[in-house]
Design a protein around this motif. Structure first.
Motif, PDB file in Angstrom:
ATOM      1  N   LEU A   1      54.980 -27.327   2.460  1.00  0.00           N
ATOM      2  CA  LEU A   1      54.060 -26.189   2.489  1.00  0.00           C
ATOM      3  C   LEU A   1      53.419 -26.091   3.864  1.00  0.00           C
ATOM      4  CD1 LEU A   1      52.333 -24.012   0.903  1.00  0.00           C
ATOM      5  CD2 LEU A   1      50.657 -25.847   0.592  1.00  0.00           C
ATOM      6  N   ASP A   2      53.473 -24.908   4.453  1.00  0.00           N
ATOM      7  CA  ASP A   2      52.814 -24.669   5.738  1.00  0.00           C
ATOM      8  C   ASP A   2      53.180 -25.723   6.777  1.00  0.00           C
ATOM      9  OD1 ASP A   2      51.594 -22.462   4.588  1.00  0.00           O
ATOM     10  OD2 ASP A   2      49.782 -23.580   4.048  1.00  0.00           O
ATOM     11  N   ASP A   3      54.496 -26.031   6.853  1.00  0.00           N
ATOM     12  CA  ASP A   3      55.012 -26.973   7.845  1.00  0.00           C
ATOM     13  C   ASP A   3      54.476 -28.391   7.649  1.00  0.00           C
ATOM     14  OD1 ASP A   3      56.960 -26.906   9.827  1.00  0.00           O
ATOM     15  OD2 ASP A   3      55.485 -26.986  11.444  1.00  0.00           O
ATOM     16  N   LYS A   4      54.171 -28.731   6.388  1.00  0.00           N
ATOM     17  CA  LYS A   4      53.614 -30.056   6.088  1.00  0.00           C
ATOM     18  C   LYS A   4      54.206 -30.572   4.775  1.00  0.00           C
ATOM     19  CE  LYS A   4      49.308 -30.445   4.831  1.00  0.00           C
ATOM     20  NZ  LYS A   4      47.887 -30.114   4.861  1.00  0.00           N
ATOM     21  N   ALA A   5      54.481 -31.874   4.718  1.00  0.00           N
ATOM     22  CA  ALA A   5      55.031 -32.497   3.513  1.00  0.00           C
ATOM     23  C   ALA A   5      53.915 -32.937   2.574  1.00  0.00           C
ATOM     24  CB  ALA A   5      55.888 -33.704   3.883  1.00  0.00           C
ATOM     25  N   LEU A   6      54.064 -32.575   1.309  1.00  0.00           N
ATOM     26  CA  LEU A   6      53.167 -33.076   0.272  1.00  0.00           C
ATOM     27  C   LEU A   6      53.962 -34.068  -0.571  1.00  0.00           C
ATOM     28  CD1 LEU A   6      51.478 -29.768  -0.997  1.00  0.00           C
ATOM     29  CD2 LEU A   6      50.719 -31.294   0.836  1.00  0.00           C
ATOM     30  N   GLY A   7      53.504 -35.311  -0.580  1.00  0.00           N
ATOM     31  CA  GLY A   7      54.147 -36.324  -1.403  1.00  0.00           C
ATOM     32  C   GLY A   7      53.427 -36.446  -2.729  1.00  0.00           C
ATOM     33  N   LYS A   8      53.317 -37.676  -3.216  1.00  0.00           N
ATOM     34  CA  LYS A   8      52.608 -37.929  -4.472  1.00  0.00           C
ATOM     35  C   LYS A   8      51.121 -38.090  -4.191  1.00  0.00           C
ATOM     36  CE  LYS A   8      56.659 -40.271  -6.244  1.00  0.00           C
ATOM     37  NZ  LYS A   8      57.311 -41.566  -6.435  1.00  0.00           N
ATOM     38  N   PRO A   9      50.267 -37.518  -5.018  1.00  0.00           N
ATOM     39  CA  PRO A   9      48.822 -37.644  -4.769  1.00  0.00           C
ATOM     40  C   PRO A   9      48.324 -39.064  -5.010  1.00  0.00           C
ATOM     41  CG  PRO A   9      49.204 -36.557  -6.866  1.00  0.00           C
ATOM     42  CD  PRO A   9      50.554 -36.727  -6.229  1.00  0.00           C
ATOM     43  N   LYS A  10      47.322 -39.452  -4.217  1.00  0.00           N
ATOM     44  CA  LYS A  10      46.743 -40.797  -4.336  1.00  0.00           C
ATOM     45  C   LYS A  10      45.757 -40.894  -5.495  1.00  0.00           C
ATOM     46  CE  LYS A  10      45.585 -40.774   0.219  1.00  0.00           C
ATOM     47  NZ  LYS A  10      46.378 -39.645   0.692  1.00  0.00           N
ATOM     48  N   ASP A  11      45.085 -39.796  -5.789  1.00  0.00           N
ATOM     49  CA  ASP A  11      44.050 -39.801  -6.821  1.00  0.00           C
ATOM     50  C   ASP A  11      43.782 -38.368  -7.269  1.00  0.00           C
ATOM     51  OD1 ASP A  11      42.483 -38.632  -4.769  1.00  0.00           O
ATOM     52  OD2 ASP A  11      41.650 -40.572  -4.189  1.00  0.00           O
ATOM     53  N   GLU A  12      42.785 -38.182  -8.128  1.00  0.00           N
ATOM     54  CA  GLU A  12      42.477 -36.851  -8.657  1.00  0.00           C
ATOM     55  C   GLU A  12      42.083 -35.862  -7.558  1.00  0.00           C
ATOM     56  OE1 GLU A  12      39.578 -37.068 -11.798  1.00  0.00           O
ATOM     57  OE2 GLU A  12      41.076 -37.720 -13.264  1.00  0.00           O
TER      58      GLU A  12
END
Length: 192
Positions: free
Chosen positions: A81-92
């Motif tokens: 998204l928007d030239d950035k990688a989103l992996g797995k979230p660390k927390d809520e």
């Protein structure tokens, strides 16, 4: 059909993902699960599918001693998204921030698969574009509290409640968004 084609091979799925494991069962493939923890760190200059290709290959390199008939399958998925990688979230909070950033936008879900034996290494990838509607904070928090999406890239599972209410459309493979472009895996395995 695929089971017969692979009868002389020992298929190793290097994934803890219950969704990927279910895909292998649904393809009627005999396989074993073996995972080795890897620090999923990639060079910062990599973009999009370069990241998932790199990480799928990195995971395969952790397996040093494959037997003659072993075929190892590793994979990696990111939300781009928007030239950035989103992996797995660390927390809520991290999950909230990811879902808030996806709200009302299109993003790409990118998965790479590495298929490796003692004789070959092949990496294939797939990209699916997903369109999210605008999400309210109430919807985001309901999803996080009830579905705890901490094992999912981009903090969501398309097959869960959020997929039902948030996704306007997808372009590409639905199964890729779930976590594995099964059609591409099948094509590679059937042509071994």
């Amino acid at each position: 059909m695929l089971k017969e084609k692979l009868k002389d091979y020992h298929i190793i799925l290097a994934s803890k993902s219950p969704r990927r494991q279910q895909f292998f069962k649904d393809l009627n493939i005999d396989f074993t699960i073996k995972t080795i923890e890897v620090d999923e760190i990639y060079p910062k200059e990599l973009k999009g599918l370069e990241i998932t290709d790199f990480l799928a290959d990195l995971k395969s390199k952790a397996f040093k001693n494959l037997s003659e008939n072993d075929i190892l399958i590793t994979s990696d998925t990111i939300v781009w998204l928007d030239d950035k990688a989103l992996g797995k979230p660390k927390d809520e909070t991290d999950a909230y921030n990811m879902l808030r950033s996806l709200s009302g936008k299109n993003h790409d879900v990118i998965t790479s698969i590495c298929i490796k034996s003692n004789h070959f290494l092949k990496i294939v990838n797939d990209v699916t574009t997903v369109s999210f509607k605008d999400l309210t904070d109430e919807e985001i928090w309901y999803y996080i509290k009830n579905y705890k999406p901490f094992d999912k890239a981009g903090a969501y599972g398309i097959q869960e409640w959020i997929g039902f209410i948030a996704i306007d459309k997808i372009e590409g493979s639905y199964f890729n968004v779930v976590g594995l472009p099964v059609h591409k895996l099948y094509k590679e395995l059937v042509n071994l």
